[in-house]
Structure formats: C-alpha cells, structure tokens
Scaffold this active site. Sequence first.
Site, mmCIF file in Angstrom:
data_model
loop_
_atom_site.group_PDB
_atom_site.id
_atom_site.type_symbol
_atom_site.label_atom_id
_atom_site.label_comp_id
_atom_site.label_asym_id
_atom_site.label_seq_id
_atom_site.Cartn_x
_atom_site.Cartn_y
_atom_site.Cartn_z
ATOM 1 N N MET A 105 56.091 55.391 37.036
ATOM 2 C CA MET A 105 55.219 54.405 37.659
ATOM 3 C C MET A 105 54.604 54.951 38.950
ATOM 4 S SD MET A 105 56.038 50.580 39.078
ATOM 5 C CE MET A 105 56.666 49.961 37.528
ATOM 6 N N TYR A 152 62.345 60.729 33.422
ATOM 7 C CA TYR A 152 63.010 59.804 32.492
ATOM 8 C C TYR A 152 63.026 60.335 31.063
ATOM 9 C CZ TYR A 152 62.442 56.177 36.095
ATOM 10 O OH TYR A 152 62.480 55.438 37.245
ATOM 11 N N ARG A 209 28.498 39.377 20.895
ATOM 12 C CA ARG A 209 29.376 38.970 22.008
ATOM 13 C C ARG A 209 28.648 37.834 22.733
ATOM 14 N NH1 ARG A 209 31.088 44.424 25.187
ATOM 15 N NH2 ARG A 209 29.399 43.508 26.403
ATOM 16 N N LYS A 213 29.659 46.374 38.234
ATOM 17 C CA LYS A 213 30.762 45.483 37.847
ATOM 18 C C LYS A 213 32.101 46.232 37.953
ATOM 19 C CE LYS A 213 30.138 46.743 32.967
ATOM 20 N NZ LYS A 213 29.569 46.318 31.662
HETATM 21 C C1 PLP Z 1 28.492 47.211 31.491
HETATM 22 C C2 PLP Z 1 27.128 46.806 31.098
HETATM 23 C C3 PLP Z 1 26.043 47.681 31.257
HETATM 24 C C4 PLP Z 1 26.216 49.128 31.648
HETATM 25 O O1 PLP Z 1 26.758 49.827 30.565
HETATM 26 P P1 PLP Z 1 26.978 51.414 30.635
HETATM 27 O O2 PLP Z 1 27.365 51.791 29.270
HETATM 28 O O3 PLP Z 1 28.060 51.631 31.621
HETATM 29 O O4 PLP Z 1 25.677 51.986 31.078
HETATM 30 C C5 PLP Z 1 24.788 47.202 31.001
HETATM 31 N N1 PLP Z 1 24.593 45.928 30.584
HETATM 32 C C6 PLP Z 1 25.617 45.079 30.388
HETATM 33 C C7 PLP Z 1 25.352 43.708 29.913
HETATM 34 C C8 PLP Z 1 26.916 45.488 30.634
HETATM 35 O O5 PLP Z 1 27.925 44.641 30.425
#
Ligand code: PLP
Length: 388
Positions: A324, A276, A145, A47
């Site tokens: 930046m 700055y 969540r 992701k």
């Molecule tokens: C991001 C995520 C993971 C991986 O988590 P890490 O701590 O990076 O290993 C696994 N499962 C879900 C649902 C996630 O959102």
Amino acid sequence: MNAMIDYVQSPSSAPRAEALVDLAAVRHNIAVLRAAAPRAELMAVVKADGYGHGAVPVAEAALVAGASWLGVCTLEEAAELRGAGITAPLLSWLHLPDDDFTEAVATDVDLSVASRAHLAAVTAGARRAGRPARVHLKTDTGLSRGGAQPAAWDALLDDVEKAAADGHVEVVAVWSHLANADVPDHPSLEVQAARLTAAWEAACARGFTPIRHLANAAATLTRPDLHFDLVRPGIAVYGLDPLGRRPAGTPLRPAMTLRGRVALVKRVPAGEGVSYGHEWTTPCETTLALVPVGYADGVPRLLGGRLRVLLGGALRPVVGRVSMDQVVVDCEDGTDVREGDTAVFFGPGDHGEPTAQDWADELGTIHYEIVTGVHSRRVTRSYTGIAE
Ligand SMILES: *Cc1c(COP(=O)(O)O)cnc(C)c1O
C-alpha cells in the site's frame, strides 16, 4: 521554478512521493492540438482534476496556450475553476436531475442537457439565478451513454423551444461523443457525425443557431472532417497519445512524472524473501532500496514483479509485491544508490524511465487509468515549466 526536471537527484527538501507536472508540456500539447484543428475552437477537458494533473493549473496553462474553452464532468469541478477566478467559457456535462444548477447558471457555466427532466432542472436553476442558462443539447449518436435518443429529440426540442421563449435557456450547441475515435477509420464515426448533423439541423429548423461539437482528442488529431465548430481533447492535453502510440512517435509531450525518494538502503543476504508473500527471494547478497510509494499512491499492485524504476542512473526492478505504502527496489551491488535519492516511476521517457503507456501496456489498460490513478493526498503535486 526550474523548468528543467532533475531526474537524478532531488534537493533534500523534495517530497517523499511526488507527481511533477510540466506545464510547459501542457502548453506545447495545446499548440499541437491548435495546429491540428486550426478552424475550430479548442476546449481543454480538465475533468477528474485535470486527469490527475490538477485542474486549475492545467486550465490556466491551456488558456495561455490557446485553448478558448474548458470542459468538466461535474458541477463541483466547474465550481472549482470558477472559484479560482477562471472566467473562460466552461461546459459541464454529467449531472443528476436533482442537481441544483443555480450557482452554475449564475457563474456562467454552460450545461449539457439530454432529457426533459434535466432541462426542467436547469430551467429551475435559471429562474433562481435570474438569468438564462446556456445549454448544449446532447444527442446520443451511437455511444448509448449520455444524450437523447433520436426518437426523443423532437420532444426535447419542444420543451427547449418553450424554455427559450420564456427566457430561461439559450441554446449554445448541439453535441455528442464518439464511441470509436481511437480507431480513426471505424465506420461508426461517419454514422455518429451524420446523426449529429441531423439533430443539429432539427434544432436549426426551430430557429436556434447552435454550434456543433463531437471530437475528443483522438478525433482532433486524426479526423479533421469531424472537428465541426469546437473540439474537446482531454488526454492529449496531458501529452498522452489517444491512439496509444509511444511518446517518441508523436509530437505530444507527457506532462506527468511520478517519483519518490529512497527512504532506506540496506544489504540483505542471499535467500531472504522480500515483501508480502515472499514472491521474490534474494538470489545472492544484494542491496535493497525502499521507496515509500505504493498502491495507495497510484502504483497498481498488479504491476508487482513487472515494474522497473529509474534510480541512480539505471532502470532497476521493483522486487516482490507492491504494498500500500512502499515498494522495494533491487540495486544489486548498491553503487550509485543512496538514501534520499529519487526513483522515477514513470515520466515522459526522455531519460529512459518507463512511461504511463508502458504501465498501461503491461496491465492491459489505457494510460488514462494510470494518470487519473495518481490522486492520493499523500502524493505532492508540484509544477514545473510555469509561464512567466
Ligand atoms: C473525457 C471526455 C472528452 C475527452 O476525451 P479524451 O479521449 O481524453 O480526449 C471529451 N468529451 C467528453 C464528453 C468526455 O467525457
């Protein structure tokens, strides 16, 4: 491509700002994770564009090295992998109830379902795609969540049973996500595992035969009792230790190096304010090097005055505020530093350069935020260690 990373001097064609990703390190980390969870399937989580490393190259490297699944957050992320021709099992888990799931179902993307509204949307996508959706039913075991609360589980299963009978869904898994996996002896881990198993048993009692999955990277490395049928490591794929241990103290290899090239070197007299706000003043005549990498490129502005880069064979302080687009490095007598040289901001640490863990410690955050923060289009992402 050259598998060695040249930290000292890039060829003159090297980009001004570069995130260099070592895919050999990714493959090595997958092997470490495989060895830690020998009986479970391994889902590499890619992701957020592979945690800032590039989802497609990382996914391909992970699959070569023994991952059998991929995990993403959004349908767009899933579509990018499928569009690149990656056909491995792929789970996408965070959606809106008005997302259109047609393409995901048609391209064999597994979908997380955590509510009756999400199930209805996925079922609609399955109808349009003309085939059943593969679903992973998510139960909230204590993170609060995503996932269905235990009190809502039976009602969700009622709808799932009907959708399955109508041929719109196949139940692949029952799953959940841990709240405290980075504290391996935290008592909530057992509670979450027991709740997952209860939800899974309820699904089995309806005649489904789902797998179970719960473990992120931390639990993959430290809690074999929580591996179940599949583990979902993310951060460790990129070589960063989920428990925040120093790179030297773990078998993992950090994959990303952030570096930039010196645009200008000059002598500046004593008593001149730098950057700055003039938060730093030259104490004596000195040599300053300008490196065109700034907070828009993933160098947090809060690191101003606390940052060092590896440049010309030495760790040298970034002086004054991070802008930046650029930072200024104090090179004192200036020997060993020339325009066009490469400054390493962070990397695996093998050559004395800072690590993403160092930055996170300095900022009071986690390295996840450091590497995912390197996503500017201005930073060239390049790859080393590409498999033959
Ligand atoms: C991001 C995520 C993971 C991986 O988590 P890490 O701590 O990076 O290993 C696994 N499962 C879900 C649902 C996630 O959102």
